[in-house]
Design a protein around this motif. Sequence first.
Motif, PDB file in Angstrom:
ATOM      1  N   GLU A  91       0.858  -1.192   0.000  1.00  0.00           N
ATOM      2  CA  GLU A  91       0.000   0.000   0.000  1.00  0.00           C
ATOM      3  C   GLU A  91       0.889   1.234   0.000  1.00  0.00           C
ATOM      4  O   GLU A  91       1.980   1.226   0.559  1.00  0.00           O
ATOM      5  CB  GLU A  91      -0.897   0.051   1.238  1.00  0.00           C
ATOM      6  CG  GLU A  91      -1.970  -1.003   1.287  1.00  0.00           C
ATOM      7  CD  GLU A  91      -1.548  -2.178   2.148  1.00  0.00           C
ATOM      8  OE1 GLU A  91      -0.540  -2.026   2.884  1.00  0.00           O
ATOM      9  OE2 GLU A  91      -2.200  -3.236   2.066  1.00  0.00           O
ATOM     10  N   LYS A  92       0.370   2.314  -0.582  1.00  0.00           N
ATOM     11  CA  LYS A  92       1.171   3.536  -0.656  1.00  0.00           C
ATOM     12  C   LYS A  92       1.566   4.032   0.727  1.00  0.00           C
ATOM     13  O   LYS A  92       2.667   4.512   0.931  1.00  0.00           O
ATOM     14  CB  LYS A  92       0.388   4.640  -1.363  1.00  0.00           C
ATOM     15  CG  LYS A  92       0.271   4.393  -2.840  1.00  0.00           C
ATOM     16  CD  LYS A  92      -0.270   5.589  -3.566  1.00  0.00           C
ATOM     17  CE  LYS A  92      -0.592   5.175  -4.987  1.00  0.00           C
ATOM     18  NZ  LYS A  92      -0.653   6.235  -5.934  1.00  0.00           N
ATOM     19  N   SER A  93       0.631   3.938   1.685  1.00  0.00           N
ATOM     20  CA  SER A  93       0.923   4.486   3.014  1.00  0.00           C
ATOM     21  C   SER A  93       2.109   3.732   3.642  1.00  0.00           C
ATOM     22  O   SER A  93       3.005   4.328   4.225  1.00  0.00           O
ATOM     23  CB  SER A  93      -0.300   4.398   3.910  1.00  0.00           C
ATOM     24  OG  SER A  93      -0.773   3.071   3.928  1.00  0.00           O
ATOM     25  N   ARG A  94       2.123   2.400   3.466  1.00  0.00           N
ATOM     26  CA  ARG A  94       3.224   1.623   4.038  1.00  0.00           C
ATOM     27  C   ARG A  94       4.536   1.954   3.320  1.00  0.00           C
ATOM     28  O   ARG A  94       5.590   2.106   3.922  1.00  0.00           O
ATOM     29  CB  ARG A  94       2.939   0.125   3.951  1.00  0.00           C
ATOM     30  CG  ARG A  94       3.960  -0.718   4.690  1.00  0.00           C
ATOM     31  CD  ARG A  94       3.381  -2.038   5.130  1.00  0.00           C
ATOM     32  NE  ARG A  94       2.832  -2.775   4.012  1.00  0.00           N
ATOM     33  CZ  ARG A  94       3.544  -3.592   3.243  1.00  0.00           C
ATOM     34  NH1 ARG A  94       4.817  -3.759   3.471  1.00  0.00           N
ATOM     35  NH2 ARG A  94       2.976  -4.228   2.250  1.00  0.00           N
ATOM     36  N   PHE A  95       4.425   2.057   1.997  1.00  0.00           N
ATOM     37  CA  PHE A  95       5.620   2.387   1.219  1.00  0.00           C
ATOM     38  C   PHE A  95       6.200   3.738   1.664  1.00  0.00           C
ATOM     39  O   PHE A  95       7.412   3.883   1.814  1.00  0.00           O
ATOM     40  CB  PHE A  95       5.284   2.402  -0.274  1.00  0.00           C
ATOM     41  CG  PHE A  95       6.428   2.838  -1.131  1.00  0.00           C
ATOM     42  CD1 PHE A  95       7.537   2.018  -1.300  1.00  0.00           C
ATOM     43  CD2 PHE A  95       6.425   4.079  -1.737  1.00  0.00           C
ATOM     44  CE1 PHE A  95       8.610   2.430  -2.073  1.00  0.00           C
ATOM     45  CE2 PHE A  95       7.487   4.501  -2.511  1.00  0.00           C
ATOM     46  CZ  PHE A  95       8.584   3.675  -2.677  1.00  0.00           C
ATOM     47  N   THR A 121      -4.562  13.516  -4.863  1.00  0.00           N
ATOM     48  CA  THR A 121      -5.587  12.749  -4.166  1.00  0.00           C
ATOM     49  C   THR A 121      -5.086  12.276  -2.798  1.00  0.00           C
ATOM     50  O   THR A 121      -5.588  11.340  -2.237  1.00  0.00           O
ATOM     51  CB  THR A 121      -6.003  11.521  -4.993  1.00  0.00           C
ATOM     52  OG1 THR A 121      -4.817  10.797  -5.330  1.00  0.00           O
ATOM     53  CG2 THR A 121      -6.716  11.916  -6.260  1.00  0.00           C
ATOM     54  N   GLY A 122      -4.072  12.907  -2.296  1.00  0.00           N
ATOM     55  CA  GLY A 122      -3.573  12.509  -0.986  1.00  0.00           C
ATOM     56  C   GLY A 122      -2.147  12.977  -0.823  1.00  0.00           C
ATOM     57  O   GLY A 122      -1.682  13.838  -1.558  1.00  0.00           O
ATOM     58  N   GLU A 123      -1.461  12.381   0.128  1.00  0.00           N
ATOM     59  CA  GLU A 123      -0.077  12.778   0.380  1.00  0.00           C
ATOM     60  C   GLU A 123       0.812  12.409  -0.807  1.00  0.00           C
ATOM     61  O   GLU A 123       0.634  11.335  -1.388  1.00  0.00           O
ATOM     62  CB  GLU A 123       0.432  11.952   1.557  1.00  0.00           C
ATOM     63  CG  GLU A 123       0.642  12.732   2.816  1.00  0.00           C
ATOM     64  CD  GLU A 123       1.146  11.778   3.881  1.00  0.00           C
ATOM     65  OE1 GLU A 123       2.374  11.683   4.009  1.00  0.00           O
ATOM     66  OE2 GLU A 123       0.323  11.119   4.530  1.00  0.00           O
ATOM     67  N   ARG A 326       4.095  -5.678  -6.269  1.00  0.00           N
ATOM     68  CA  ARG A 326       2.653  -5.702  -5.951  1.00  0.00           C
ATOM     69  C   ARG A 326       2.204  -4.352  -5.398  1.00  0.00           C
ATOM     70  O   ARG A 326       1.499  -4.267  -4.401  1.00  0.00           O
ATOM     71  CB  ARG A 326       2.319  -6.826  -4.974  1.00  0.00           C
ATOM     72  CG  ARG A 326       2.931  -8.159  -5.306  1.00  0.00           C
ATOM     73  CD  ARG A 326       2.317  -9.253  -4.490  1.00  0.00           C
ATOM     74  NE  ARG A 326       1.052  -9.691  -5.074  1.00  0.00           N
ATOM     75  CZ  ARG A 326       0.073 -10.275  -4.367  1.00  0.00           C
ATOM     76  NH1 ARG A 326       0.209 -10.456  -3.078  1.00  0.00           N
ATOM     77  NH2 ARG A 326      -1.040 -10.653  -4.959  1.00  0.00           N
ATOM     78  N   TYR A 327       2.589  -3.313  -6.071  1.00  0.00           N
ATOM     79  CA  TYR A 327       2.312  -1.943  -5.613  1.00  0.00           C
ATOM     80  C   TYR A 327       0.868  -1.565  -5.929  1.00  0.00           C
ATOM     81  O   TYR A 327       0.401  -1.693  -7.064  1.00  0.00           O
ATOM     82  CB  TYR A 327       3.278  -1.011  -6.334  1.00  0.00           C
ATOM     83  CG  TYR A 327       3.176   0.444  -5.956  1.00  0.00           C
ATOM     84  CD1 TYR A 327       3.583   0.884  -4.698  1.00  0.00           C
ATOM     85  CD2 TYR A 327       2.704   1.377  -6.870  1.00  0.00           C
ATOM     86  CE1 TYR A 327       3.514   2.233  -4.357  1.00  0.00           C
ATOM     87  CE2 TYR A 327       2.639   2.726  -6.537  1.00  0.00           C
ATOM     88  CZ  TYR A 327       3.045   3.144  -5.280  1.00  0.00           C
ATOM     89  OH  TYR A 327       2.980   4.469  -4.960  1.00  0.00           O
ATOM     90  N   GLN A 328       0.170  -1.116  -4.880  1.00  0.00           N
ATOM     91  CA  GLN A 328      -1.236  -0.726  -5.056  1.00  0.00           C
ATOM     92  C   GLN A 328      -1.295   0.691  -5.597  1.00  0.00           C
ATOM     93  O   GLN A 328      -1.115   1.649  -4.857  1.00  0.00           O
ATOM     94  CB  GLN A 328      -1.915  -0.758  -3.695  1.00  0.00           C
ATOM     95  CG  GLN A 328      -3.180  -1.539  -3.692  1.00  0.00           C
ATOM     96  CD  GLN A 328      -3.919  -1.384  -2.390  1.00  0.00           C
ATOM     97  OE1 GLN A 328      -4.235  -0.285  -1.955  1.00  0.00           O
ATOM     98  NE2 GLN A 328      -4.186  -2.503  -1.745  1.00  0.00           N
TER      99      GLN A 328
END
Length: 457
Positions: A91-95, A121-123, A326-328
């Motif tokens: 997930e982007k947040s974890r990355f 659309t976000g950070e 496996r990047y979301q």
Amino acid sequence: MPLTGPLIRRVHWPLMERFKQNRTRVYINDLREAQNLSIEKLRARQSAKLGQLLEHAVHHVPAYTEFAEEWHASGGSEEPSRFLQRLPQLEKSRFRQEADRYVTIGANPAELIANRTGGSTGEPTRFYLDRPTVERYEAARWLGLSWYGIRIGDPSVMIWGSPIELNRQDARRYQLKERWLKNRLMIPAYDLDQSRIDDHVRTIRRFRPVYLYGYASALALLAEIMLQTGRKLGVPLKAVVSTAETLHDHQRKLIAEAFKAPVVNEYGARDGGIIAYQCPASGMHAFSENCYLEVVDPVTGVQLPDGKTGVLLVTDLYNRVMPRLRYQLGDMLALSPKTCTCGMGYPVLQEIDGRVDDMFVSLNGSFVHGHFINHIIRNMESFRTFQLVQHEPWRLTLRLVKDPEHFRADDEEKVLQGIRSALGDVRVQVEYVEHISPTASGKTRYAIRECPLTVSP
Ligand SMILES: [Zn+2]
């Protein structure tokens, strides 16, 4: 400027190749050769590349070294794509939190090309690429454009968010580089309105582009203003290329009508590269030579069969300085089980449904694509445009821009009924506004979900 194209093709590119070792044209040829291979052959090549990437990642990338033992135990007997499924989704947040762990140990800092998402659309997400990867993305775009007869150096007009972060001197340098090295003219997406339309049409006409390139919403807005005011471009275009946003059917129609040219969908993202391009037979072909795509269930994470819509996971097959497996990416789509009538072997995406953030969640926990609201409102003449925001599953705001000539008061109730039939008995606050503002990056969003996409058990 008729000279610029040949100069770019015959002088600038050979110089870049000679002195900067730029290999984009080599990669374009590789991709062109591969497009004629059979699906089976392409799959075998992709699998080999995925195996090499996994071999690299489990040995040299801290985030993946814990899988080294399993990888060795499988002894190469397992299909790399099956092994990949043992790894977690990224997930982007974890990355963002653990970005350092994805940098290859011992990577040469001089080879790291820093990039970041716009954060519309976000950070913003920051990441590194290596040069071959950047050039392979570029090559994928040029191959897609070549399907429409567009060549390197051909003049284009780009409808885009302006490089606002640049100071005046840098902005000037940027414009010169765009103009003379890329043969590209920029029109800022936030500057499109009726009062400027004549300036823009004149500017485009004088530049005589071979194609237009820009955000779906910005191209559609330009098209709409031109149609409403009876303006014509009068320049034959080989294509109008829409990128960075979901291209809705009504936008495609407007763009085709205003510019009298094929409307081409480019599917890509800063942090995903150029993933797919629409061919002249309408197939969205994924560049399987550059990336491996999976579609998984948004809640269980289980891989879905072709034809089923889910969350897209992208694995870039080349980037060796900072592999993201496996990047979301944040999009929902389905892979198609069918081949395209154009005869190219590159696999086909069935449909791109838009951002995961544009999906609404209904009161009974099911997911509803943001475009449902499109389907409701597009059939009415009362409203020029709209935006629906889901703050909580039960609480939404609907912003409407009236078309005063065709407005019918009972249409508002019809829209509300449509929303409730899709989402349940929700509370909707209606606001009438003059226009829907694009975000800082120039993108306009019709559907926004602010609450998590969770389902009550
Ligand atoms: Zn095709």
